[in-house]
Write a protein that holds these residues in place. Structure first.
Motif: not given
Ligand code: PLP
Length: 406
Positions: A369-384
């Protein structure tokens, strides 16, 4: 429920008006497990689900849960809703309510690891099988349906690969086969209103964007009055008998946080779009549904409520597990956010799902499915100051990878 044209989810939240018992601006919290009746007959009627506004026992329902359920059903444009103690509590209750021994499920292959494990490892113990498909190909979904298939399951924006499911196309298939389409909208509250595209049951992990504070776990099921009442039925309802109830105090807290969700979702989306565009310009392999390079960018655009953007979730491909680990550790050192599972928090969170939240999915299937070991998932915050965050991320990326971005 409103017609699709007139349903504006942020206004639905804005217009909630619940008065507290003593005129409080927040509805009063009920901290009772059980409830009295002036007449025994009313108690009997309540048992049989014939009364409105009466409470029997808090595992069944309670006022704070009812307020939150009403708010969520308005947001999702469904007739009714119920809240649960976790997202998995919502998912497993819905599946166990709809399925019996011998039944079959057609599910997206890219779903949250816990959901995948439940379908793949737990339900076979009850003689219920699941066929996993590439959900971006509706033809494959239809081909996988058998006479025993009792539901189609998908996430609208999938965890962690950010694949977009075409809800209208899937709903048409579900209708043709007279089975419900069950949709998890955890990654994209407000951005999508899946019921408006024909989803029958919409599930949320409230733990994520909806509560947004990472201080509790919770879930919700939004659907027709008939289905929610069925799930709460004292004789055979999964939401009553499996006991996945959400606590009153927690329900009251989520309701307050729901009021800031429209503003938060806009900001999460704005920040994630900025980061992904800037990173892509520098040749970094990012995936974000707001980028034209995302394979389902157009499908996303057709379904979205545009005022909330493309969401707060993006992925970065660091190519190897080793680089991904160094990237995340350094991001945390630089105070970009936390190396942690989960998402939808006011600070940025990152993890490598291959070895973490999706580790329930066998390695060969991850590769397919293309889920590689080098994949980083980011949940981007509310940074001003998101430019400052970008500068830090680029510095870390340059250090970790051989590609210079500067
Ligand atoms: N659905 C999605 C898309 C998720 O990402 C998660 C958790 O990560 C869940 C459901 C499960 O929710 P909970 O952790 O609240 O049980």
């Amino acid at each position: 429920m409103k017609s699709k044209k007139f349903h504006k989810p942020a206004n639905e939240i804005q217009d909630l008006q619940f008065f507290g018992e003593f005129g409080g601006v927040n509805p009063s919290i009920s901290d009772s497990a059980t409830y009295t009746f002036m007449h025994a007959e009313t108690m009997l009627d309540t048992f049989e689900g014939k009364t409105e506004g009466c409470y029997l026992y808090s595992r069944h329902s309670h006022p704070s849960g009812k307020y939150l359920s009403m708010a969520l059903s308005r947001m999702e444009n469904t007739e009714s809703a119920l809240v649960t103690g976790s997202g998995m509590g919502a998912i497993t209750s819905v599946l166990l309510h709809l399925l019996s021994a011998g039944d079959h499920v057609v599910s997206s292959r890219t779903v949250y690891g816990g959901t995948y494990a439940f379908l793949k490892n737990f339900l076979p113990k009850l003689n219920i099988d699941t066929h996993f498909v590439d959900i971006t190909k509706p033809d494959l979904v239809e081909q996988a349906i058998r006479p025993e298939t009792k539901l189609i399951y998908t996430e609208v924006l999938s965890n962690p690969l950010l694949e977009v499911a075409d809800i209208e196309a899937l709903s048409n298939i579900a209708r043709r086969h007279k089975i419900p389409l069950v949709v998890d909208n955890t990654f994209t509250p407000l951005i999508f209103t899946p019921a408006n595209q024909g989803a029958d049951i919409v599930i949320h992990s409230l733990t994520k964007f909806i509560n947004g504070m990472n201080d509790m776990v919770g879930g919700a099921v939004c659907s027709s009055k008939e289905f929610i009442n069925d799930m709460l039925n004292v004789n055979d309802g999964a939401a009553m008998l499996l006991g996945p109830v959400m606590d009153s105090l927690r329900a009251a807290e989520v309701l307050k946080n729901l009021h800031t969700l429209p503003v938060r979702m806009k900001k999460h989306s704005e920040n994630a779009l900025f980061l992904s565009e800037e990173m892509e310009k520098r040749g970094i392999r990012v995936k974000y549904p707001g980028l034209k390079s995302h394979p389902q960018h157009e499908t996303f655009k057709q379904m979205m409520n545009p005022e909330f953007g493309f969401g707060g979730m993006m992925t970065v491909d660091l190519e190897t597990a080793d680089k991904a680990v160094r990237f995340m550790e350094k991001l945390q050192e630089m105070n970009v956010g936390y190396l942690a599972v989960s998402l939808g928090y006011f600070k940025t969170l990152f993890n490598a799902p291959g070895k973490g939240t999706s580790s329930e999915i066998p390695e060969e299937e991850q590769a397919e499915m293309g889920l590689t070991d080098g994949l980083v998932r980011m949940s981007v915050g509310l940074d001003f100051d998101i430019q400052r965050t970008l500068d830090k991320i680029l510095k870390v990326y340059d250090e970790v990878s051989s590609v210079k971005t500067g």
